[in-house]
Design a protein around this motif. Structure first.
Motif, PDB file in Angstrom:
ATOM      1  N   TYR A 196       1.335 -53.991 -12.891  1.00 48.93           N
ATOM      2  CA  TYR A 196       1.821 -55.134 -12.104  1.00 48.93           C
ATOM      3  C   TYR A 196       0.823 -55.490 -11.012  1.00 48.93           C
ATOM      4  O   TYR A 196       0.558 -56.667 -10.745  1.00 48.93           O
ATOM      5  CB  TYR A 196       3.165 -54.821 -11.454  1.00 48.93           C
ATOM      6  N   ILE A 197       0.277 -54.483 -10.334  1.00 50.82           N
ATOM      7  CA  ILE A 197      -0.685 -54.732  -9.263  1.00 50.82           C
ATOM      8  C   ILE A 197      -1.952 -55.386  -9.824  1.00 50.82           C
ATOM      9  O   ILE A 197      -2.520 -56.288  -9.192  1.00 50.82           O
ATOM     10  CB  ILE A 197      -0.988 -53.440  -8.484  1.00 50.82           C
ATOM     11  N   MET A 256      -1.224 -58.889 -10.178  1.00 52.97           N
ATOM     12  CA  MET A 256      -1.223 -59.500  -8.850  1.00 52.97           C
ATOM     13  C   MET A 256      -2.648 -59.832  -8.402  1.00 52.97           C
ATOM     14  O   MET A 256      -2.878 -60.882  -7.803  1.00 52.97           O
ATOM     15  CB  MET A 256      -0.571 -58.568  -7.828  1.00 52.97           C
ATOM     16  N   ASP A 258      -3.723 -62.944 -10.163  1.00 58.32           N
ATOM     17  CA  ASP A 258      -3.043 -64.118  -9.600  1.00 58.32           C
ATOM     18  C   ASP A 258      -3.597 -64.463  -8.220  1.00 58.32           C
ATOM     19  O   ASP A 258      -3.746 -65.642  -7.892  1.00 58.32           O
ATOM     20  CB  ASP A 258      -1.533 -63.887  -9.518  1.00 58.32           C
ATOM     21  N   SER A 282       0.334 -63.942  -4.758  1.00 61.69           N
ATOM     22  CA  SER A 282       0.968 -63.220  -5.861  1.00 61.69           C
ATOM     23  C   SER A 282       2.065 -62.335  -5.300  1.00 61.69           C
ATOM     24  O   SER A 282       2.043 -61.943  -4.131  1.00 61.69           O
ATOM     25  CB  SER A 282      -0.053 -62.399  -6.647  1.00 61.69           C
ATOM     26  N   ARG A 283       3.013 -62.029  -6.156  1.00 65.76           N
ATOM     27  CA  ARG A 283       4.109 -61.147  -5.756  1.00 65.76           C
ATOM     28  C   ARG A 283       4.683 -60.469  -6.999  1.00 65.76           C
ATOM     29  O   ARG A 283       4.583 -60.995  -8.096  1.00 65.76           O
ATOM     30  CB  ARG A 283       5.188 -61.898  -5.010  1.00 65.76           C
ATOM     31  N   THR A 284       5.266 -59.320  -6.769  1.00 65.49           N
ATOM     32  CA  THR A 284       5.936 -58.604  -7.850  1.00 65.49           C
ATOM     33  C   THR A 284       6.986 -57.696  -7.247  1.00 65.49           C
ATOM     34  O   THR A 284       6.915 -57.328  -6.078  1.00 65.49           O
ATOM     35  CB  THR A 284       4.941 -57.778  -8.693  1.00 65.49           C
ATOM     36  N   LYS A 322       3.734 -58.317  -1.931  1.00 63.92           N
ATOM     37  CA  LYS A 322       3.143 -59.657  -1.925  1.00 63.92           C
ATOM     38  C   LYS A 322       1.712 -59.616  -1.411  1.00 63.92           C
ATOM     39  O   LYS A 322       1.403 -58.846  -0.498  1.00 63.92           O
ATOM     40  CB  LYS A 322       3.915 -60.591  -0.986  1.00 63.92           C
TER      41      LYS A 322
END
Length: 151
Positions: A59-60, A63, A66, A73-75, A85
């Motif tokens: 996920y990072i 990010m 993005d 970016s955020r997750t 974020k």
């Protein structure tokens, strides 16, 4: 300055560096662990925020892509209501923030330093996991990281 370390959770609830883990104790599909992330003296992520660490690193990495393309970016963590974020600020800075319930932590850092340090830490994590599991399980993530670091 950015300090980052990947840790795996042992069956007794302790956290150890990836290469110190016993592969026999790991659930390869639900890899519990944590990322210890400190930026400019602010603890952003700690072991209290443990989760599925391989998914969190993936996920990072998304990010970081993005952030490069859109400036923000955020997750959410894979299995917790924790939101991370990244938001581009003027002067080549990024605001890194995390919200875990009432616990909100924020710090700004140079964008190039953030991308380089997190990208390298993610790459090290996935390489170490391939070595620990004696599989080439994370080749897709490693290609993605190499692409991010070349940008």
């Amino acid at each position: 300055m950015i300090g980052v370390q990947s840790l795996l959770r042992t069956p007794d609830g302790a956290f150890v560096p990836v290469l110190e883990a016993d592969p026999g104790d790991l659930d390869e599909y639900y890899l519990a662990g944590a990322i210890d992330l400190e930026i400019n003296g602010t603890q952003i992520i700690d072991t209290e925020m443990w989760d599925y660490v391989d998914q969190l690193w993936a996920y990072i990495c998304t990010m970081l892509q993005d952030l490069r393309s859109s400036g923000t970016s955020r997750t959410y963590f894979p299995d917790q209501p924790i939101e991370l974020k990244f938001e581009r600020l003027p002067s080549s800075l990024v605001l890194v923030s995390i919200e875990a319930g009432d616990d909100i932590r924020k710090v700004s850092v140079d964008e190039e330093e953030l991308v380089e340090r997190l990208g390298c830490a993610a790459k090290e994590f996935f390489q170490d996991m391939n070595s620990l599991l004696r599989q080439d399980r994370y080749s897709g993530e490693l290609r993605k990281i190499d692409s991010i670091l070349r940008q």
